[in-house]
Design a protein around this motif. Structure first.
Motif, PDB file in Angstrom:
ATOM      1  N   ALA A  46     -43.991   8.242  36.089  1.00 18.99           N
ATOM      2  CA  ALA A  46     -43.404   8.100  34.699  1.00 18.99           C
ATOM      3  C   ALA A  46     -42.218   8.554  34.716  1.00 18.99           C
ATOM      4  O   ALA A  46     -41.463   9.435  35.436  1.00 18.99           O
ATOM      5  CB  ALA A  46     -44.195   8.966  33.646  1.00 18.99           C
ATOM      6  N   ARG A  81     -49.145   0.078  32.531  1.00 17.83           N
ATOM      7  CA  ARG A  81     -47.597   0.161  32.278  1.00 17.83           C
ATOM      8  C   ARG A  81     -47.453   0.248  30.745  1.00 17.83           C
ATOM      9  O   ARG A  81     -47.767  -0.593  30.001  1.00 17.83           O
ATOM     10  CB  ARG A  81     -46.604  -0.696  32.916  1.00 17.83           C
ATOM     11  N   LEU A 101     -49.900   8.363  39.601  1.00 15.34           N
ATOM     12  CA  LEU A 101     -49.192   7.774  38.477  1.00 15.34           C
ATOM     13  C   LEU A 101     -47.722   8.265  38.484  1.00 15.34           C
ATOM     14  O   LEU A 101     -47.624   9.557  38.302  1.00 15.34           O
ATOM     15  CB  LEU A 101     -49.817   7.801  36.982  1.00 15.34           C
ATOM     16  N   ILE A 127     -41.536   5.454  29.976  1.00 14.21           N
ATOM     17  CA  ILE A 127     -42.179   4.608  30.391  1.00 14.21           C
ATOM     18  C   ILE A 127     -43.287   5.069  31.257  1.00 14.21           C
ATOM     19  O   ILE A 127     -42.889   5.866  32.381  1.00 14.21           O
ATOM     20  CB  ILE A 127     -41.560   3.599  31.591  1.00 14.21           C
ATOM     21  N   ASP A 128     -44.710   5.126  30.938  1.00 19.80           N
ATOM     22  CA  ASP A 128     -45.775   5.842  31.778  1.00 19.80           C
ATOM     23  C   ASP A 128     -46.562   4.741  32.692  1.00 19.80           C
ATOM     24  O   ASP A 128     -46.458   3.521  32.317  1.00 19.80           O
ATOM     25  CB  ASP A 128     -46.844   6.273  30.792  1.00 19.80           C
ATOM     26  N   ASN A 129     -46.927   5.060  33.860  1.00 17.77           N
ATOM     27  CA  ASN A 129     -47.487   4.187  34.861  1.00 17.77           C
ATOM     28  C   ASN A 129     -46.537   3.252  35.336  1.00 17.77           C
ATOM     29  O   ASN A 129     -46.836   1.911  35.095  1.00 17.77           O
ATOM     30  CB  ASN A 129     -49.004   3.565  34.485  1.00 17.77           C
ATOM     31  N   LEU A 130     -45.613   3.664  35.818  1.00 18.31           N
ATOM     32  CA  LEU A 130     -44.470   2.861  36.135  1.00 18.31           C
ATOM     33  C   LEU A 130     -44.702   1.643  37.201  1.00 18.31           C
ATOM     34  O   LEU A 130     -44.455   0.537  36.720  1.00 18.31           O
ATOM     35  CB  LEU A 130     -43.256   3.625  36.701  1.00 18.31           C
ATOM     36  N   THR A 131     -45.851   1.896  38.050  1.00 16.95           N
ATOM     37  CA  THR A 131     -46.052   0.679  38.879  1.00 16.95           C
ATOM     38  C   THR A 131     -47.350   0.129  38.439  1.00 16.95           C
ATOM     39  O   THR A 131     -47.810  -0.683  39.231  1.00 16.95           O
ATOM     40  CB  THR A 131     -46.629   1.571  40.352  1.00 16.95           C
ATOM     41  N   ASP A 132     -47.836   0.158  37.145  1.00 15.59           N
ATOM     42  CA  ASP A 132     -48.866  -0.471  36.536  1.00 15.59           C
ATOM     43  C   ASP A 132     -49.972  -0.630  37.374  1.00 15.59           C
ATOM     44  O   ASP A 132     -50.747  -1.439  37.647  1.00 15.59           O
ATOM     45  CB  ASP A 132     -48.588  -1.934  36.185  1.00 15.59           C
ATOM     46  N   LYS A 133     -50.359   0.791  38.079  1.00 15.38           N
ATOM     47  CA  LYS A 133     -51.636   0.960  38.491  1.00 15.38           C
ATOM     48  C   LYS A 133     -53.102   0.834  37.959  1.00 15.38           C
ATOM     49  O   LYS A 133     -52.917   1.635  36.913  1.00 15.38           O
ATOM     50  CB  LYS A 133     -51.241   2.152  39.494  1.00 15.38           C
TER      51      LYS A 133
END
Length: 716
Positions: A657, A704, A655, A677-683
């Motif tokens: 951020a 995200r 993940l 912004i956490d989980n930038l790639t929306d994984k």
């Protein structure tokens, strides 16, 4: 670092290419750090509320002189650019520590240190928690991380390795929080934060000191706050309010500290998802939590007093006492048929009233001896919890999720009384230290609901816990250290409540787990940063494992032997306005002898083999009086098995951020803002697992998420 190279190379053979690159970066930073000159560090601070004397606890210089493995995260690091709600936000940089936010405030965080505590399906087990010296863990080893006051924390110390056993039974590791002392000038902070899924926080901290600079009176710290969230999934809304007060006053040769803490929380419980449910839609909630309106309410209040006094000639006495009360009501999703039909069923609603108290009294001696400093301490620590536990059916007629008929009524008690002693002799190039604690825990259960037979019982767990360690100054910049010791982990009262198969009666056949662990490592520091490399080996017999669930009752048994071998690497290095922070953990945790239900050599569940944290922070020069820090983080978690038989696992994931925080000061006023912004790639990923849950073990991690906050500080 030549002495550790063969060990490191063997571990590197098991790593994938990206992880090897991360380790290489860490070691490169360490080698650059080694070329610098170490700064002078301050003398260690005393503390009347330190839970036990651990060489290595306190200031950076104190840790540098000891052989214990202790990482310290400063309070400002915990708060800067964070929501300040969960302990997991700021501790990812600590190697050897697994701390996961379940996104379920009814079950607390998932916490383990070097594998200790990984079996916990709720709360914290196997790891001791303290806040200003007062245990946040009960005598039976169960604990909660929710009452750590992040808004007023001065620092958090994470103790790993053999020396953690000196905190008593069920101390595979220890997490110690210390709150700020009031100072002059005083300070008032008011902050707010907003996040995804309707999350918000409001908090206020006030610190100061009465009297005058020439004749100071009481120092005070007040921390009050509230947060709420709608939750990432249906049936996951929660709210929590807390208040913490700390008063301290120095007197001639000593100090008095008074503490008060109160917390109230309410949380719906979304529970986990099955493999099919997670694969289909990780944002859903299974039907059962909705049908039974699963939920949990908690209220807790406690107070503590500590006093220390110097007696002259290096002698000192320290006394601490505390008391509190905790109330828990929890509605579960246990179906009436067939689980609540048997006469021995405890129903589907937990109603717990807990009264608890404890003390710690010790004598200390510090003086120069044989060209070094001698530190000796001896003391007695005792704790007691009394739980009035009732169980009710979670239905009335065909209506589910309501309080029904009484099915369980008993009183459980856990009592510990531990004498301990520790000695350390340190000079510039050597430290030799050792400690011994006699851990003794007595469990008793008195059944008051006799219509289904008397299920009373009790047992005693006890052991000697010795530990020894040494530190050698290889050069002004590098130290080698090693330690070895024994530990004891008792089952919790919950785990000992039922025999295999959910049979009625206190499980006196369940033994405490006994471990022997050793570590050896190198560490260094300099003007630009610091680094650490540690190899450890832990061998345990009578490991406490799940024996399955029957009629809604989880029971436990002893699962033979286990072995945990690991490598921890960490470094922090600054180059001008750029700071790089890394922490890597390799952990191979396997069952040895196994049992009929657990194959030998299977991997212990709940533990990733690889875990990596890397952060790049850039702090450019201030512009127009506005300073800023920009961060990019990567957190990698390896595959995690969900059960002892390794039939399923949560996939590994990485993940990313991004964070930015700013600060402006005008006179006595300071503004701080952050956006993250956490989980930038929306994984899509599994945030944590419910260990050995046969039906719904997966707890989804959030997608995200944007968060932002603001804080106003004024000195007075």
């Amino acid at each position: 670092m030549k002495s550790s190279a063969p060990v490191l190379s063997r571990h590197l053979n098991h790593l994938d290419h990206p992880t090897c690159i991360a380790i290489g970066v860490t070691l490169l930073m360490a080698s650059l750090a080694q070329a610098q000159t170490p700064p002078e560090a301050p003398e260690p601070e005393g503390g009347a509320l330190a839970p036990v004397v651990i060489t290595g606890s306190g200031s950076a210089d104190h840790r540098w002189r000891g052989s214990a493995t202790v990482d310290v995260v400063d309070g400002s690091e915990l708060r800067s650019g964070q929501l300040q709600i969960n302990l997991s936000e700021g501790l990812a940089r600590v190697p050897g520590l697994v701390i996961r936010n379940r996104e379920n405030y009814a079950q607390d965080l998932q916490v383990s240190i070097r594998g200790f505590g990984a079996r916990s399906t709720f709360g914290v087990r196997g790891v001791r928690l303290f806040v200003d010296g007062i245990p946040a863990s009960a005598p039976d080893g169960s604990g909660q991380a929710a009452n750590f006051p992040l808004g007023s924390a001065d620092r958090i110390e994470v103790v790993r390795g053999p020396f953690a056993a000196l905190y008593g039974a069920s101390s595979g590791g220890a997490i110690l929080a210390y709150t700020q002392d009031g100072t002059r000038p005083g300070e008032l902070r008011v902050g707010s934060a907003l996040g995804a899924n309707g999350l918000w926080r409001l908090s206020t901290q006030a610190t100061g000191q009465t009297g005058t600079a020439e004749a100071p009176g009481w120092s005070y710290t007040l921390d009050v706050g509230k947060f709420a969230t709608d939750g990432a999934r249906p049936q996951s809304a929660a709210d929590r309010t807390s208040a913490n007060v700390k008063l301290s006053r120095a007197h001639d040769g000593g100090r008095t500290v008074i503490l008060f803490n109160q917390q109230r929380s309410f949380a719906l419980d979304p529970q986990g998802l099955s493999r099919a449910q997670f694969d289909a839609d990780e944002t859903q909630t299974a039907p059962q939590p909705l049908q039974y309106n699963t939920r949990k309410s908690v209220s807790q209040a406690q107070t503590g007093v500590a006093w220390d006094q110097s007696l002259g000639n290096g002698h000192k006495i320290e006394l601490m006492g505390y008391a509190g009360q905790r109330r828990v009501i929890q509605f579960q999703s246990i179906p009436p048929v067939p689980n609540q039909v048997p006469a021995g069923s405890s129903g589907g609603v937990i109603d717990l009233d807990r009264d608890y108290w404890g003390f710690n009294a010790r004598w200390k001696l510090q003086r120069e001896w044989q060209g070094g400093r001698l530190d000796v301490s001896a003391g007695l620590a005792g704790d007691r919890q009394t739980d009035t536990r009732r169980g009710y059916e979670n239905f009335v007629g065909t209506t589910l999720g309501v309080l029904g008929a009484l099915r369980r009524d008993e009183t459980n008690q856990a009592t510990t009384l531990d004498p301990y002693v520790q000695a350390a002799w340190a000079r510039a190039d050597w430290t030799l230290e050792g400690g011994l604690r006699r851990a003794r825990a007595r469990f008793d259960s008195t059944d008051l609901f006799l219509s289904n037979g008397d299920q009373s019982g009790g047992t005693t767990y006890e052991a000697w816990l010795p530990v020894v360690g040494a530190r050698w100054q290889v050069s002004p910049q590098v130290q080698a250290f090693a330690s070895v010791g024994r530990g004891l982990e008792t089952p919790t009262l919950n785990e000992a409540a039922y025999g295999p198969g959910g049979n009625s009666g206190f499980n006196t056949a369940l033994n405490a787990a006994r471990s022997t662990q050793a570590e050896i490592g190198l560490r260094g520091r300099n003007d630009a940063g610091l680094w650490n490399a540690t190899v450890f080996d832990i061998r345990t017999r009578d490991e406490i494992v799940s024996a399955g669930t029957s009629n809604g009752r989880a029971s436990f048994t002893n699962g033979g032997t286990t072995r945990r071998q690991g490598l921890e690497l960490s470094a922090e290095y600054g180059l001008g306005p750029v700071i790089m922070t890394t922490a890597y953990t390799f952990l191979r945790a396997t069952y040895g002898s196994g049992t009929a239900a657990i194959p030998a050599s299977s991997t212990m569940p709940g533990l990733p083999r690889h875990q990596l944290f890397a952060q790049l922070a850039w702090a450019p020069a201030a512009t127009a009086g506005i300073g800023g820090v920009f961060t990019l983080e990567a957190r990698h978690t390896g595959k995690v098995f969900v059960n002892d038989t390794n039939t399923d696992a949560a996939a590994g994931h990485t993940l990313l951020a991004f964070g930015a925080r700013f600060e402006q000061t005008t006179g006595a006023w300071t503004w701080r803002e952050f956006v993250r912004i956490d989980n930038l790639t929306d994984k899509k990923h599994v945030g944590s697992v419910i260990v050995n849950d046969a039906f719904r073990p997966f707890e989804p991690g959030p997608g995200r998420a944007l968060s932002a906050g603001i804080e106003l500080t004024r000195r007075f």
